[in-house]
Every structure is written in C-alpha cells, then in structure tokens.
Write a protein that holds these residues in place. Structure first.
Motif, mmCIF file in Angstrom:
data_model
loop_
_atom_site.group_PDB
_atom_site.id
_atom_site.type_symbol
_atom_site.label_atom_id
_atom_site.label_comp_id
_atom_site.label_asym_id
_atom_site.label_seq_id
_atom_site.Cartn_x
_atom_site.Cartn_y
_atom_site.Cartn_z
ATOM 1 N N GLU A 38 0.829 -1.206 0.000
ATOM 2 C CA GLU A 38 0.000 0.000 0.000
ATOM 3 C C GLU A 38 0.862 1.254 0.000
ATOM 4 O O GLU A 38 0.593 2.209 -0.745
ATOM 5 C CB GLU A 38 -0.925 -0.005 1.222
ATOM 6 N N ASP A 42 1.127 4.097 -2.979
ATOM 7 C CA ASP A 42 0.834 5.503 -2.698
ATOM 8 C C ASP A 42 2.020 6.397 -3.032
ATOM 9 O O ASP A 42 1.853 7.539 -3.487
ATOM 10 C CB ASP A 42 0.460 5.678 -1.220
ATOM 11 N N GLY A 46 0.470 6.747 -6.627
ATOM 12 C CA GLY A 46 -0.466 7.752 -6.161
ATOM 13 C C GLY A 46 -1.900 7.397 -6.501
ATOM 14 O O GLY A 46 -2.206 6.356 -7.086
ATOM 15 N N ASP A 47 -2.786 8.277 -6.134
ATOM 16 C CA ASP A 47 -4.219 8.081 -6.345
ATOM 17 C C ASP A 47 -4.731 9.195 -7.245
ATOM 18 O O ASP A 47 -4.654 10.374 -6.895
ATOM 19 C CB ASP A 47 -4.944 8.109 -4.995
#
Length: 415
Positions: A38, A42, A46-47
């Motif tokens: 995770e 991230d 990234g999101d």
C-alpha cells in the motif's frame, strides 16, 4: 537420544533445509515489498481519484438504492453484478455488465472483458470515476505495477498457478520440518553457550555456525508461525473448492433450477444490506452479489460479512437474502477448515497491527534470510565431511555403538 537417532535428525535437518532454501529465499525476498504494498503504491503511483467533497462530520451515507438507480440510468439495459462499499474511503463500487451470458462468454477470450465499474461517493451518490471503456486502448502499466506483480506471482505461485501454490505449500511444510529438526539437533548444543554468543576467535566455520544457530533461535517461533500459516494459505484454492462442492451446493440445491428474475423486479439493495447486518451481529457487510452470479444463487442476494476487529477481519460469513421478497434465507458460517485458513492469514501477513507490526515482520524476515544464507554457507563449506565428524564438531561425543546413548557434550566442542 541414541547415536542412530541423532544421525537421523541430522540427515532430516540437512535435506529438508537444502530442499526448501532456494524457494524460501524467493518467498522471503518477494515478501518484503508485498508487506508494504500500500505504501509503495501511494508513493510511486499515487491516487488519481478526484477529491472527495468536503461535508460536515457525521454526514450520513446515501441509500444504496439511490446509487443502484443512478448506475442503471447511466447504462440502461445492462445488469448490475455487485455492489461493494469501500473499506477505507467513503465510496461505493458498482460493477456492471451487458448480461450474465456476456461475462460467461468472456471466459473463452483472454483479451475480452465485458464487465466495467462505476465509483460513487457514498455520501452524495455522485459519480467519482469509471473504468475505461472495453474498446479503449489498455492503460500502460507502470514499473511499480510490473515489479509488484512479479513479486506477488513469485511469492504465491512461482508463476505456476495452482501447481505452483501447492508446491510452495509443500515447501512450507518442509520448512517447518527443518525448523523442528534444527531445534532438536542444536538445542542441547546451544545450552552450553550463553545466549547471543558468537565465537569470532576461532575458525570462520564456527562463526557461521553460531550465527546460524543464534538467528534461528531468535526467530524460531515467528518462523514456525509464518511457515505453517504460509503452508495453510497455499491450500486456499482446493479448500474453497471443497466448500463449494459440499456445503454451498447443498445450501443452493433447492434453488438451482429456478430462473434468474429480472433486475427490474428485485427487492431493495439497501434493505438487503440492513438484513445481513442483523443476521451477522458484530460483523460488517463488505459486498453484495446479484442473483445469477457465478457460485451464487439464481434468486438470492449473496452478501459477505466479516469481523469488525483486525484479527477477525478475515473471518467471513455469507448471508443469503431472497432478492424477490427481501426476506432472510440464512447466514452460513464457513466450515472449520476455512475459518482456520482465514485466521491464519493475519498471522502470516502481519497486517493486523498497523505499521509497527509490518516493520517487525520485515525485520524478522530479514533475519530469516540471514539464517538461510548462513545455512547455505555451512553446507557449502562442509558438504564433503562425514555426518559423524559434523556432529562431533558441534560438541556431541558419539558412541561407536549404533544404539548407544549419546554422551554429554564435550567441553571443547561447546566452548
């Protein structure tokens, strides 16, 4: 312990260690990035989701029926296959397809995917994101995705699917046998040395031996737990298959020949979630599959619930709600072997205690890599030496008679 028994334990430890070491090194090395998957995603990917709307604290979620109706309005004539609230974000993922038959036909084409999804804000029922159209060019893969995918496939199946899973499960069992035999073999020897002693003033082989024994002793319990739970986890495919052909088939047998009703005439999805929550107290509802789904019922919503605490978060209980009437059909706790499997997963992955536990798992993983490497060094340096000579080097005073008991450790070997 007799000399013959001691020799047998030595042979067991040597060969079980040699058989599984290479594969354990692969599993240990690939397990490190998977522990922090995770955080890696991230950091490097990234999101790209649009930001959530800022709402007052305590804003209630929209009804799932509203979200389902909006999904149908976006794609009239298509079916909804599942509704899944997000675990970490205020979002709901609705999966859709042209028909159940289209999804079934996809199984015959590796490059065809009829299904798609829509991500809604759980509070406002606004569309946040949609999957790429099926006819759109594939999104280029990132290096992070490629590397993490390779690590995952190596760690779970060595790119060999079910045979690879079963093989790694067998290696987990061999690893446990290696740990047990090593404990029996070196336990008496380690009693003669203060814990943590590493003899650096003598031959380098003894230094490697002390490191091997020390690191192995320090991580013994953790390695046993992770090795055994890894063995159990690799059995998930046959165990779930057994459950489907026994318990699930018996539960669904009365409904097997019923037609799948039109989704225009199904009962409330929100009410089904509420019914499932009451049927499995202490659990949270994680998702719903519509009637007609694979391994489901032609006339039921299948809702999955799980424990609300970190240790129980992998204990799932399916609930059947009649999609025609909205009435509860039943909640069906999984059989003991699947519950044992699910309980073993947090112990294997170390994902139930947040970042501190992940860091501890990573450190212990590195130490086990040290045990494996030191074992290889010891084997490479002494592979031509007879078993009795190796045992005497450990400090065992062997009796020439095959069945005679092994004498106490000699002082010279233990120093």
């Amino acid at each position: 312990m007799t000399t013959r028994t001691l020799r047998r334990w030595f042979v067991v430890h040597k060969w079980t260690s040699l058989v599984c070491t290479l594969f354990l090194l692969i599993v240990c090395v690939t397990g490190l990035p998977l522990l922090f998957s995770e955080q890696i995603w991230d950091t490097f990917v990234g999101d790209d989701d649009p930001p959530y709307e800022v709402l007052p604290p305590g804003t209630p979620n929209a009804s799932l029926d509203v979200i389902v109706d909006k999904a149908r309005a976006l794609y009239p004539g298509q079916i909804i296959t599942s509704v899944n609230p997000d675990d970490d974000e205020p979002a709901v993922l609705v999966s859709m397809a042209p028909s159940w038959q289209a999804l079934k036909d996809d199984e015959n084409y590796t490059d065809r995917h009829s299904g798609h999804w829509i991500k809604f804000d759980a509070r406002t029922a606004k569309v946040l994101e949609q999957s790429r159209p099926t006819d759109a060019p594939k999104e280029p893969r990132t290096w992070t995705g490629i590397i993490m995918g390779i690590c995952n496939r190596l760690h779970t199946s060595l790119f060999a699917y079910l045979p690879g899973r079963l093989f790694l499960g067998a290696m987990g069992g061999v690893f446990v046998a290696s740990l047990v035999s090593g404990t029996v073999l070196y336990g008496r020897f380690m009693k003669r040395l203060p814990f943590g002693s590493v003899r650096t003033d003598r031959a380098s082989r003894l230094t490697w031996l002390d490191l091997h024994n020390l690191l192995g002793t320090a991580t013994l319990v953790w390695a046993l737990v992770v090795g055994f739970t890894g063995f159990v986890n690799e059995l998930q495919t046959p165990l779930f298959g057994l459950w489907r052909v026994t318990d699930v088939r018996q539960i669904l047998r009365p409904y097997a020949n019923l037609p799948v009703p039109s989704q225009d005439h199904l009962s409330s999805v929100q009410a089904a979630f509420d019914t499932a929550a009451k049927a499995a107290p202490g659990n949270e509802v994680t998702g719903l599959s519509f009637p007609g789904a694979s391994f489901g019922s032609p006339v039921h919503y299948v809702l999955w619930t799980r424990g609300a605490t970190p240790l129980r978060a992998r204990l799932f209980t399916p609930v059947l709600v009649d999609a025609r009437t909205g009435e509860l059909t039943g909640a069906y706790p999984m059989p003991w072997y699947l519950r044992f499997l699910e309980i073993s997963r947090p112990l294997h992955f170390g994902d139930y205690g947040g970042m501190p536990l992940k860091i501890l798992w990573a450190l212990l993983d590195v130490v086990v890599i040290g045990v494996l490497v030191s074992g290889l060094v010891l084997w490479a340096g002494k592979r031509k030496i007879a078993t009795d000579a190796r045992l005497r080097a450990l400090g065992y005073d062997l009796d020439d008679a095959e069945g005679a008991p092994v004498s106490a450790l000699t002082g010279e070997g233990a120093r």
